[in-house]
Design a protein around this motif. Structure first.
Motif, PDB file in Angstrom:
ATOM      1  N   ALA A  41     -30.261  14.597   3.581  1.00  0.00           N
ATOM      2  CA  ALA A  41     -29.711  14.624   2.222  1.00  0.00           C
ATOM      3  C   ALA A  41     -29.047  13.295   1.888  1.00  0.00           C
ATOM      4  CB  ALA A  41     -28.697  15.766   2.093  1.00  0.00           C
ATOM      5  N   ASP A  42     -28.302  12.734   2.859  1.00  0.00           N
ATOM      6  CA  ASP A  42     -27.669  11.427   2.630  1.00  0.00           C
ATOM      7  C   ASP A  42     -28.716  10.368   2.312  1.00  0.00           C
ATOM      8  OD1 ASP A  42     -25.148  12.409   3.110  1.00  0.00           O
ATOM      9  OD2 ASP A  42     -25.188  11.928   5.249  1.00  0.00           O
ATOM     10  N   ASP A  45     -29.990  10.687  -1.144  1.00  0.00           N
ATOM     11  CA  ASP A  45     -28.995  10.193  -2.120  1.00  0.00           C
ATOM     12  C   ASP A  45     -28.961   8.667  -2.141  1.00  0.00           C
ATOM     13  OD1 ASP A  45     -28.531  12.826  -2.427  1.00  0.00           O
ATOM     14  OD2 ASP A  45     -26.564  12.851  -1.473  1.00  0.00           O
ATOM     15  N   ALA A  48     -31.831   7.388  -4.136  1.00  0.00           N
ATOM     16  CA  ALA A  48     -31.624   7.539  -5.578  1.00  0.00           C
ATOM     17  C   ALA A  48     -30.701   6.443  -6.114  1.00  0.00           C
ATOM     18  CB  ALA A  48     -31.038   8.920  -5.884  1.00  0.00           C
ATOM     19  N   ALA A 178     -30.211  14.386 -12.827  1.00  0.00           N
ATOM     20  CA  ALA A 178     -28.782  14.598 -12.558  1.00  0.00           C
ATOM     21  C   ALA A 178     -28.195  15.545 -13.597  1.00  0.00           C
ATOM     22  CB  ALA A 178     -28.041  13.265 -12.573  1.00  0.00           C
TER      23      ALA A 178
ATOM     24  N   LEU B  98     -18.369   6.953  -4.988  1.00  0.00           N
ATOM     25  CA  LEU B  98     -19.031   8.245  -4.748  1.00  0.00           C
ATOM     26  C   LEU B  98     -18.364   9.010  -3.621  1.00  0.00           C
ATOM     27  CD1 LEU B  98     -22.848   7.632  -5.194  1.00  0.00           C
ATOM     28  CD2 LEU B  98     -21.291   8.983  -6.608  1.00  0.00           C
ATOM     29  N   ALA B 102     -17.269  12.825  -3.919  1.00  0.00           N
ATOM     30  CA  ALA B 102     -18.377  13.604  -3.366  1.00  0.00           C
ATOM     31  C   ALA B 102     -18.059  15.095  -3.287  1.00  0.00           C
ATOM     32  CB  ALA B 102     -18.748  13.080  -1.979  1.00  0.00           C
ATOM     33  N   LYS B 108     -21.814  17.161  -6.717  1.00  0.00           N
ATOM     34  CA  LYS B 108     -22.743  17.885  -5.839  1.00  0.00           C
ATOM     35  C   LYS B 108     -23.954  18.377  -6.613  1.00  0.00           C
ATOM     36  CE  LYS B 108     -19.629  19.480  -2.225  1.00  0.00           C
ATOM     37  NZ  LYS B 108     -18.691  20.548  -1.896  1.00  0.00           N
ATOM     38  N   PHE B 111     -26.293  15.490  -7.646  1.00  0.00           N
ATOM     39  CA  PHE B 111     -27.135  14.986  -6.565  1.00  0.00           C
ATOM     40  C   PHE B 111     -28.180  16.001  -6.125  1.00  0.00           C
ATOM     41  CE2 PHE B 111     -24.315  11.385  -6.262  1.00  0.00           C
ATOM     42  CZ  PHE B 111     -25.216  10.379  -5.931  1.00  0.00           C
ATOM     43  N   ILE B 114     -30.771  15.189  -8.483  1.00  0.00           N
ATOM     44  CA  ILE B 114     -31.343  13.872  -8.198  1.00  0.00           C
ATOM     45  C   ILE B 114     -32.298  13.924  -7.014  1.00  0.00           C
ATOM     46  CG2 ILE B 114     -30.716  11.601  -7.294  1.00  0.00           C
ATOM     47  CD1 ILE B 114     -28.277  11.678  -9.151  1.00  0.00           C
ATOM     48  N   ARG B 115     -31.969  14.720  -5.992  1.00  0.00           N
ATOM     49  CA  ARG B 115     -32.843  14.809  -4.821  1.00  0.00           C
ATOM     50  C   ARG B 115     -34.223  15.329  -5.190  1.00  0.00           C
ATOM     51  NH1 ARG B 115     -28.322  17.605  -1.596  1.00  0.00           N
ATOM     52  NH2 ARG B 115     -26.933  15.814  -1.484  1.00  0.00           N
TER      53      ARG B 115
END
Lengths: 189, 185
Positions: A41-42, A45, A48, A178, B98, B102, B108, B111, B114-115
């Protein structure tokens, strides 16, 4: 110690990632798995943010990953580690530029390196797909996050099929998703 | 002064390169060829082409070339550093901000959305790369083999093979193909 390790890991990334753009993605992904410095996941991110900010994507991702691991100094060291092999290799190649450009070995290596690099990025990408789409559990209907799949299909259409939006910069798509994430509480909170 | 000018010029190129190395070429042409005359149009295209077939970030490779051509080894180093400087400043600021936010639900959720977009971006990138990478049976087999080893290794056996292995194998294969005199496209 962690700084030395960071430098070395990103030095390897810079030395072996070929082809630009997302070429560093599989290395970052592998690094996260191996060291536990960051999760899938990091990495998603970081990608992105890197696509939405100025600078080379690989450089941005290195800075971000370094910062996540060891703060500001980590960001600087990871970035320097990433570019050091470039500088060394290019200075060497610059001395024999004509021979390098016309080299049959280089040509044939790249003939194989291109599909390798593409497959590595595809495999790393699959992990992000699984992270985003897969719920797991015992109820087959809930294995897949349908709302995520729906948004994914929508973004794909915007970036591939709709003539008017095809040329949009990724940052627009990132911003749009987003907003969708916030409006539909996709993070589950 | 010249060296400072080189750092500053590539700092600008770094800021204008929005969305990856492929975006840098037009900016680079304007700054380095048309304004400063450090290298010629042909040279910049050569550097960019070779920058794609050398390890590392394409933009950094091209920057090193230009710097080296114009001011030797030190020039090469400084141009590369100039190019990565905006990344360092901007990404470190964003990452720091961020990190502080976070834990917020809104971040949360953003993102998580966004993922989903990142998946599509990776898919688009793979499709684009596929077109220039997979041209015949050999390259198709290479793609399938590498993809299969990575995916089966991870999901069936829980092992992750280092990408380095495949890159080295590809170079080795290139040497073998060369020795055999195989024609490639």
């Amino acid at each position: 110690m962690i700084c030395l390790r960071l430098f070395w890991e990103f030095f390897k990334t810079g030395l072996f990632s070929v082809g630009g753009g997302l070429a560093t993605l599989p290395f970052l992904y592998g690094m996260g798995e191996k060291t536990g410095w960051f999760t899938t996941a990091d990495v998603a991110d970081m990608l992105a943010v890197s696509e939405s900010t100025p600078g080379g994507i690989g450089v941005n991702m290195a800075t971000y990953a370094g910062y996540t691991t060891a703060g500001v100094l980590g960001g600087v060291i990871a970035t320097l580690g990433l570019v050091t092999p470039s500088i060394i290799v290019i200075l060497l190649v610059a001395m024999v530029l004509d021979r390098f450009r016309k080299s049959a070995v280089v040509d044939r290596s790249f003939y194989l390196l291109r599909p390798v690099s593409t497959a590595l990025i595809a495999a790393a990408g699959l992990s992000v797909f699984v992270l985003v789409l897969w719920n797991g559990g015992s109820e087959p209907l809930h294995w897949i996050r349908w709302e995520a799949l729906l948004l994914m299909a929508g973004i794909w259409l915007l970036s591939n099929a709709v003539e008017f939006t095809k040329k949009l910069h990724p940052i627009v798509l990132i911003a749009l998703s987003a907003v969708c994430g916030i409006v539909f509480s996709l993070g589950g909170t | 002064m010249l060296l400072l000018d080189m750092i500053w010029t590539f700092f600008k190129v770094g800021i204008c390169t929005f969305g990856g190395g492929y975006a840098m070429l037009p900016v680079l042409q304007r700054e380095v060829v048309e304004k400063k005359h450090w290298v010629t149009q042909e040279e910049i295209l050569d550097y960019y082409a070779v920058g794609q077939c050398t390890p590392g970030i394409i933009a950094v490779n091209t920057a090193t070339f230009v710097g080296y051509k114009h001011a030797g080894v030190l020039g090469g180093v400084l141009c590369s550093l100039g190019f990565v400087l905006p990344s360092l400043l901007i990404i470190l600021s964003i990452a720091a901000v961020l990190q502080n936010f976070a834990h917020l639900a809104v971040v949360k959720n953003a993102f998580a959305g966004i993922r989903i977009c990142v998946c599509v971006l990776i898919l688009n990138s793979v499709v684009k790369l596929w077109k220039s990478a997979v041209k015949d049976k050999v390259t198709l087999c290479v793609f399938i083999a590498v993809f299969a080893v990575m995916v089966v290794g991870k999901y069936a056996f829980g092992i992750s093979v280092s990408p380095v292995v495949f890159v080295l194998l590809a170079v080795l294969g290139g040497v073998v193909l060369n020795a055999l005199g195989k024609e490639t496209k």
